[in-house]
Design an enzyme around this catalytic site. Structure first.
Site, PDB file in Angstrom:
ATOM      1  N   CYS A 226      -6.196  -1.385   0.641  1.00 62.99           N
ATOM      2  CA  CYS A 226      -7.388  -1.076  -0.162  1.00 62.99           C
ATOM      3  C   CYS A 226      -8.158   0.093   0.458  1.00 62.99           C
ATOM      4  CB  CYS A 226      -8.287  -2.306  -0.307  1.00 62.99           C
ATOM      5  SG  CYS A 226      -7.699  -3.500  -1.529  1.00 62.99           S
TER       6      CYS A 226
ATOM      7  N   ASP B 182       5.897   5.107   4.678  1.00 67.42           N
ATOM      8  CA  ASP B 182       5.685   4.029   5.645  1.00 67.42           C
ATOM      9  C   ASP B 182       5.506   4.622   7.045  1.00 67.42           C
ATOM     10  OD1 ASP B 182       6.508   0.720   5.579  1.00 67.42           O
ATOM     11  OD2 ASP B 182       6.374   1.718   7.526  1.00 67.42           O
TER      12      ASP B 182
ATOM     13  N   ASN C 103       8.489  -8.029  -0.070  1.00 66.67           N
ATOM     14  CA  ASN C 103       8.416  -9.183   0.813  1.00 66.67           C
ATOM     15  C   ASN C 103       7.270 -10.089   0.367  1.00 66.67           C
ATOM     16  OD1 ASN C 103      10.522  -8.379   2.562  1.00 66.67           O
ATOM     17  ND2 ASN C 103       9.150  -6.986   3.640  1.00 66.67           N
TER      18      ASN C 103
ATOM     19  N   GLY D 133       8.745 -12.070   6.145  1.00 62.37           N
ATOM     20  CA  GLY D 133       8.151 -11.184   7.146  1.00 62.37           C
ATOM     21  C   GLY D 133       7.012 -10.335   6.617  1.00 62.37           C
TER      22      GLY D 133
ATOM     23  N   HIS E 257       3.203  -4.752  -2.167  1.00 65.96           N
ATOM     24  CA  HIS E 257       3.778  -3.407  -2.071  1.00 65.96           C
ATOM     25  C   HIS E 257       5.277  -3.486  -2.252  1.00 65.96           C
ATOM     26  CE1 HIS E 257       3.308  -5.230   1.915  1.00 65.96           C
ATOM     27  NE2 HIS E 257       4.468  -4.674   2.225  1.00 65.96           N
TER      28      HIS E 257
ATOM     29  N   HIS F  22       8.681  -1.758  -1.131  1.00 63.10           N
ATOM     30  CA  HIS F  22       9.337  -0.830  -0.210  1.00 63.10           C
ATOM     31  C   HIS F  22      10.401  -0.077  -0.999  1.00 63.10           C
ATOM     32  CE1 HIS F  22       8.017  -2.741   3.670  1.00 63.10           C
ATOM     33  NE2 HIS F  22       7.840  -3.771   2.874  1.00 63.10           N
TER      34      HIS F  22
END
Ligand code: 5GP
Ligand code: ZN
Length: 114
Positions: A7, A30, A87, A93, A100, A102
């Site tokens: 955020c 990332d 995830n 994990g 989000h 990946h």
């Protein structure tokens, strides 16, 4: 959410390496890439996990996937291929509790994942 890392990126308080943005979605590289290309795609709306999606988020969920497609074309790895992963909670994990996707690309990815 004032204490949420992602955020803060949406609010401009932390400036990630942005690769794509529209009114609903932000995508950035990332900080700890697991492949030559590792991009995170997030909704600007705070949603903690996939479990927290509600019916009113259906269009937003579609927008996230459409953004992955657009990013793959923009960054030039759509034909070679890529993987997108979400995830959710402890066993996956998940570390950042703002949903989000990946997007991993730029090398051959093994299957099954660890
Ligand atoms: P998760 O494990 O929650 O699915 O993934 C969180 C991801 O956020 C990890 O791949 C991690 O490297 C990435 N990440 C954590 N902190 C930061 C940050 O400050 N900036 C960026 N760009 N990525 C981050
Ligand atoms: Zn958040």
């Amino acid at each position: 959410m004032s204490d949420c890392l992602f955020c803060k990126m949406v609010a401009g308080e932390i400036k990630p390496d942005v690769v794509f943005e529209n009114d609903q979605v932000l995508a950035f590289r990332d900080i700890n890439p697991q492949a030559p290309v590792h991009i995170l795609v997030i909704p600007k709306k705070h949603i903690a996990t996939l479990n927290d999606l509600s019916g009113e988020d259906a269009a937003l969920a579609g927008e996230l996937l459409m953004s992955v497609k657009a990013i793959a074309e923009q960054e030039g790895f759509s034909e070679a291929g890529y993987r997108t992963t979400i995830n959710c909670n402890r066993d996956s994990g998940q570390e950042v509790f703002h949903i989000h996707l990946h997007v991993l690309a730029g090398r051959k990815l093994s299957w099954p994942p660890g």
